[in-house]
Motif scaffolding. Sequence first.
Motif, mmCIF file in Angstrom:
data_model
loop_
_atom_site.group_PDB
_atom_site.id
_atom_site.type_symbol
_atom_site.label_atom_id
_atom_site.label_comp_id
_atom_site.label_asym_id
_atom_site.label_seq_id
_atom_site.Cartn_x
_atom_site.Cartn_y
_atom_site.Cartn_z
ATOM 1 N N ILE A 23 19.858 -36.280 23.453
ATOM 2 C CA ILE A 23 20.182 -36.467 22.031
ATOM 3 C C ILE A 23 19.853 -37.874 21.563
ATOM 4 O O ILE A 23 19.477 -38.066 20.405
ATOM 5 C CB ILE A 23 21.642 -36.074 21.678
ATOM 6 N N LEU A 24 19.947 -38.857 22.474
ATOM 7 C CA LEU A 24 19.525 -40.212 22.095
ATOM 8 C C LEU A 24 18.019 -40.239 21.843
ATOM 9 O O LEU A 24 17.566 -40.809 20.851
ATOM 10 C CB LEU A 24 19.911 -41.228 23.173
ATOM 11 N N GLU A 25 17.261 -39.600 22.709
ATOM 12 C CA GLU A 25 15.805 -39.536 22.530
ATOM 13 C C GLU A 25 15.417 -38.776 21.266
ATOM 14 O O GLU A 25 14.412 -39.089 20.632
ATOM 15 C CB GLU A 25 15.146 -38.882 23.741
ATOM 16 N N ASP A 26 16.233 -37.790 20.894
ATOM 17 C CA ASP A 26 15.945 -36.982 19.701
ATOM 18 C C ASP A 26 16.353 -37.665 18.403
ATOM 19 O O ASP A 26 16.237 -37.082 17.330
ATOM 20 C CB ASP A 26 16.648 -35.627 19.795
ATOM 21 N N GLY A 27 16.874 -38.894 18.475
ATOM 22 C CA GLY A 27 17.181 -39.632 17.261
ATOM 23 C C GLY A 27 18.615 -39.577 16.808
ATOM 24 O O GLY A 27 18.925 -39.951 15.670
ATOM 25 N N PHE A 28 19.529 -39.130 17.653
ATOM 26 C CA PHE A 28 20.944 -39.059 17.274
ATOM 27 C C PHE A 28 21.473 -40.408 16.794
ATOM 28 O O PHE A 28 22.141 -40.494 15.788
ATOM 29 C CB PHE A 28 21.780 -38.566 18.470
ATOM 30 N N ARG A 30 19.841 -43.191 15.767
ATOM 31 C CA ARG A 30 19.114 -43.874 14.703
ATOM 32 C C ARG A 30 19.247 -45.386 14.841
ATOM 33 O O ARG A 30 19.323 -45.898 15.935
ATOM 34 C CB ARG A 30 19.575 -43.378 13.337
ATOM 35 N N GLU A 31 19.369 -46.094 13.748
ATOM 36 C CA GLU A 31 19.482 -47.555 13.838
ATOM 37 C C GLU A 31 20.927 -48.037 13.878
ATOM 38 O O GLU A 31 21.182 -49.182 14.216
ATOM 39 C CB GLU A 31 18.724 -48.228 12.682
ATOM 40 N N ASP A 32 21.883 -47.185 13.540
ATOM 41 C CA ASP A 32 23.292 -47.587 13.577
ATOM 42 C C ASP A 32 23.756 -47.743 15.018
ATOM 43 O O ASP A 32 23.294 -47.044 15.913
ATOM 44 C CB ASP A 32 24.167 -46.535 12.887
ATOM 45 N N LEU A 51 18.589 -47.123 25.742
ATOM 46 C CA LEU A 51 19.813 -47.632 25.114
ATOM 47 C C LEU A 51 19.482 -48.732 24.118
ATOM 48 O O LEU A 51 20.010 -48.749 22.995
ATOM 49 C CB LEU A 51 20.797 -48.133 26.172
ATOM 50 N N LYS A 52 18.605 -49.631 24.501
ATOM 51 C CA LYS A 52 18.202 -50.724 23.608
ATOM 52 C C LYS A 52 17.507 -50.175 22.365
ATOM 53 O O LYS A 52 17.802 -50.573 21.243
ATOM 54 C CB LYS A 52 17.292 -51.696 24.359
ATOM 55 N N LYS A 53 16.562 -49.243 22.597
ATOM 56 C CA LYS A 53 15.789 -48.650 21.488
ATOM 57 C C LYS A 53 16.690 -47.920 20.495
ATOM 58 O O LYS A 53 16.409 -47.891 19.299
ATOM 59 C CB LYS A 53 14.752 -47.690 22.078
ATOM 60 N N THR A 54 17.778 -47.336 20.988
ATOM 61 C CA THR A 54 18.662 -46.546 20.128
ATOM 62 C C THR A 54 19.910 -47.323 19.691
ATOM 63 O O THR A 54 20.832 -46.738 19.130
ATOM 64 C CB THR A 54 19.093 -45.252 20.840
ATOM 65 N N ASN A 55 19.913 -48.640 19.942
ATOM 66 C CA ASN A 55 21.032 -49.496 19.536
ATOM 67 C C ASN A 55 22.361 -48.949 20.087
ATOM 68 O O ASN A 55 23.347 -48.833 19.372
ATOM 69 C CB ASN A 55 21.082 -49.636 18.013
ATOM 70 N N PRO A 81 30.922 -50.430 16.470
ATOM 71 C CA PRO A 81 30.039 -49.262 16.427
ATOM 72 C C PRO A 81 30.248 -48.420 15.163
ATOM 73 O O PRO A 81 31.322 -48.425 14.561
ATOM 74 C CB PRO A 81 30.463 -48.465 17.658
ATOM 75 N N GLU A 82 29.197 -47.694 14.790
ATOM 76 C CA GLU A 82 29.291 -46.711 13.710
ATOM 77 C C GLU A 82 29.841 -45.388 14.231
ATOM 78 O O GLU A 82 30.388 -44.597 13.478
ATOM 79 C CB GLU A 82 27.904 -46.465 13.100
ATOM 80 N N ARG A 83 29.625 -45.147 15.527
ATOM 81 C CA ARG A 83 30.069 -43.903 16.167
ATOM 82 C C ARG A 83 30.298 -44.186 17.640
ATOM 83 O O ARG A 83 29.804 -45.186 18.165
ATOM 84 C CB ARG A 83 29.037 -42.793 15.988
#
Length: 178
Positions: A23-28, A30-32, A51-55, A81-83
């Motif tokens: 789900i991280l790779e699929d864009g879950f 985002r930038e948040d 992890l770095k790429k997905t903040n 965190p946002e989530r």
Amino acid sequence: MDIPVYLVAGFLDAGKTNFINGILEDGFAREDKTLLICCEEGDTEYDPELLKKTNTILVNVESMDEISPERLTELELLHNPERVLMEWNGMWNQDELRLPKDWEVYQQITIIDGSTFDLYVKNMKPLLGAMVRNSELIICNRCDDVEDLEGYRRTLLAMNNQAEIVFCLLYTSPSPRD
């Protein structure tokens, strides 16, 4: 503002880390910023570059004492965190999870290894039930050799008749809702 918590539950080697990586790779994320709390270490690890790429900030915990409302509030203040994504340790009783007042379980997903399901039903039904009871989605993977999928479905529906149940021969990574 409430912090949404996405809880991914399951026993060791069920596929939780693979699901979260997917789900991280699929864009879950985002930038948040996402706080990922990992409550057990299995064979699969999180890729630091992903992890770095997905903040996403990874925090490993080794005991229930480390996820008290006070400690979780400290993590919130430290990382903002946002989530929150939480990879739950299946050997911990999920009924004992206590979150800060401003954290809300937004979605719970339980990952089950179909090849070991009977074993867990027979020997750890209370722990399995605590995970399944609050799940919106139950993913049973590794079901290649399972002959009685309908029996598995009936058992899971007896624990939670509202959950969506998905049986997979190979591991798949459906995304939780945003």
